[in-house]
Design a protein around this motif. Structure first.
Motif, PDB file in Angstrom:
ATOM      1  N   PRO A 271      -7.421   0.189   9.387  1.00 27.71           N
ATOM      2  CA  PRO A 271      -6.688  -0.675   9.322  1.00 27.71           C
ATOM      3  C   PRO A 271      -6.992  -1.434   8.785  1.00 27.71           C
ATOM      4  N   GLY A 272      -8.408  -1.719   8.846  1.00 30.55           N
ATOM      5  CA  GLY A 272      -9.506  -3.046   7.790  1.00 30.55           C
ATOM      6  C   GLY A 272      -8.819  -3.011   6.460  1.00 30.55           C
ATOM      7  N   LEU A 273      -8.479  -1.916   5.994  1.00 30.56           N
ATOM      8  CA  LEU A 273      -7.622  -1.754   4.710  1.00 30.56           C
ATOM      9  C   LEU A 273      -6.623  -2.082   4.607  1.00 30.56           C
ATOM     10  N   LEU A 274      -5.536  -3.463   4.967  1.00 28.49           N
ATOM     11  CA  LEU A 274      -4.265  -2.666   5.096  1.00 28.49           C
ATOM     12  C   LEU A 274      -4.059  -4.498   4.599  1.00 28.49           C
ATOM     13  N   ALA A 275      -4.639  -4.983   4.212  1.00 31.83           N
ATOM     14  CA  ALA A 275      -3.602  -6.469   3.413  1.00 31.83           C
ATOM     15  C   ALA A 275      -3.353  -6.659   2.390  1.00 31.83           C
ATOM     16  N   HIS A 276      -2.153  -7.985   2.596  1.00 32.30           N
ATOM     17  CA  HIS A 276      -2.353  -7.552   1.271  1.00 32.30           C
ATOM     18  C   HIS A 276      -1.578  -6.812   0.599  1.00 32.30           C
ATOM     19  N   ARG A 277      -0.979  -5.733   0.531  1.00 31.23           N
ATOM     20  CA  ARG A 277      -0.235  -3.871   0.256  1.00 31.23           C
ATOM     21  C   ARG A 277       1.215  -4.302   0.015  1.00 31.23           C
ATOM     22  N   ALA A 278       1.277  -3.239  -1.282  1.00 31.21           N
ATOM     23  CA  ALA A 278       3.044  -3.224  -1.807  1.00 31.21           C
ATOM     24  C   ALA A 278       3.265  -2.250  -0.995  1.00 31.21           C
ATOM     25  N   TRP A 279       3.645  -2.325  -0.063  1.00 26.02           N
ATOM     26  CA  TRP A 279       4.181  -1.978   1.649  1.00 26.02           C
ATOM     27  C   TRP A 279       5.958  -0.902   1.411  1.00 26.02           C
ATOM     28  N   VAL A 280       6.401   0.336   1.268  1.00 30.58           N
ATOM     29  CA  VAL A 280       7.611   1.104   0.176  1.00 30.58           C
ATOM     30  C   VAL A 280       8.061   2.111   1.543  1.00 30.58           C
TER      31      VAL A 280
ATOM     32  N   PRO B 104       0.008   3.237  -7.556  1.00 31.98           N
ATOM     33  CA  PRO B 104      -1.491   3.011  -6.673  1.00 31.98           C
ATOM     34  C   PRO B 104      -1.175   1.897  -5.586  1.00 31.98           C
ATOM     35  N   GLY B 105      -1.891   2.260  -4.361  1.00 31.07           N
ATOM     36  CA  GLY B 105      -2.628   0.867  -3.558  1.00 31.07           C
ATOM     37  C   GLY B 105      -0.753   0.425  -2.874  1.00 31.07           C
ATOM     38  N   GLU B 106       0.499   0.981  -3.272  1.00 30.71           N
ATOM     39  CA  GLU B 106       1.335   1.650  -2.541  1.00 30.71           C
ATOM     40  C   GLU B 106       1.320   2.061  -1.261  1.00 30.71           C
TER      41      GLU B 106
END
Length: 323
Positions: free
Chosen positions: A178-187, A225-227
């Motif tokens: 959960p702590g790694l979900l900030a400012h991400r691109a969500w597809v 990467p990162g999505e």
């Protein structure tokens, strides 16, 4: 700029003699197996590509050998129908297939919860294997990613996990903490409906306030990467067991909030069509979402309008529980 005149559809126009009757049944079954959609009378359509051209060519040969006639046409448009209308024919047929599989999966799940004896477990396992094969067959002809696909996949996968002694409600190991979900691109898939609209609202309001959303084809997309993918086949967040994506996201993010739980149950009933929870608000939300996701409304607009609806629903449910 010149218009795109490449063929989008293949049309098979055919005629068969009245007898023998079995020939007509055989060709009809072959059309169903190919996933062809009925456009009108004896006119059937498939999306145009190398595989479907070959499929129709072989079928035309069979029709000729049965004493009939067949003609294959390539079309940019189908008279009297938009591309969306034609795609809807395919999606509707596949949703019926997925609904049947989902109903059988729920029946098996209910029997598993009744502490079935070992002799019955073997039969239920056999039925689950059969369901998996049926599901794979439907997915193979689901050209546009019908809405019922993820629910059916989640239910069958959940059965398999239970029968193998696993946890059907466990998030995939690839799901970020959960702590790694900030400012991400969500597809997610184009043409968002209730679960994707609600999940996007949940993500932006409660999980990742800096979220950016990207809408892609329902199949064949390779994530960058990162999505993070949600409500997509093989996505990091999608249906698990009998839970819709919204419910999975709430659980993964550790959001303990009765109003969010209630919204998840409403979304569940609309998306999975199983009337599991029966909230009084469900019918109204279903009607409003249908308007928000009407043809011609793009995905960004759908998310914006859905957010207004869900903000109001959340506040209403929160107040109801405080009263």
């Amino acid at each position: 700029m010149s218009a795109d005149t490449s063929a989008r559809w293949l049309l098979l126009v055919h005629q068969l003699p009245a007898k023998p009757a079995y020939a007509r049944v055989k060709i009809w079954r072959r059309l169903q197996a190919l996933g062809a959609a009925t456009v009108k009378g004896a006119v059937y359509a498939l999306p145009a590509n190398a595989d479907t051209r070959e499929d129709f060519a072989w079928l035309a040969k069979e029709i000729g050998e049965a004493g009939g006639e067949a003609m294959i046409c390539e079309a940019v448009v189908v008279a009297g129908m938009s591309d969306g209308d034609v795609q809807g024919l395919f999606d509707s047929a596949r949703d019926e297939d997925y609904a049947r599989i989902a109903a059988e999966a729920r029946e098996i799940s209910a029997r598993l919860k009744q502490d079935a004896p070992d002799s019955e477990l073997a039969e239920l396992a056999s039925q689950t294997v059969r369901l998996r094969r049926q599901l794979e067959g439907v997915v193979a002809i689901d050209f546009f990613g019908a809405n019922g696909r993820l629910a059916a996949q989640g239910l069958v996968s959940g059965l398999e996990a239970v029968l193998q002694g696993g946890d059907a409600m466990k998030s995939p190991q690839t799901t970020p903490a959960p702590g790694l979900l900030a400012h991400r691109a969500w597809v997610t898939r184009r043409g968002v409906q209730v679960d994707r609209i609600a999940s996007a609202w949940l993500i932006r309001r409660f999980i990742d306030k800096g979220a950016r959303f990207k809408f892609v084809p329902s199949s064949g997309y390779q994530p960058e990467p990162g999505e993070l993918r949600f409500d997509m086949f093989e996505g990091e967040f999608t249906h698990e067991g009998d839970r819709c994506t919204f419910e999975v996201l709430v659980a993964h993010a550790g959001l303990v909030d009765p109003a969010l739980t209630a919204i998840g149950e409403i979304v569940h009933d609309i998306d999975l069509k199983d009337d599991k929870y029966g909230h009084a608000e469900t019918a109204g939300v279903r009607s409003l979402i249908a308007g928000i996701a009407a043809p011609g409304v793009d995905d960004d607009q759908r998310l914006a309008r859905g957010a207004v609806l869900l903000d109001g629903l959340y506040e209403s449910l929160a107040l109801k529980r405080e009263a």
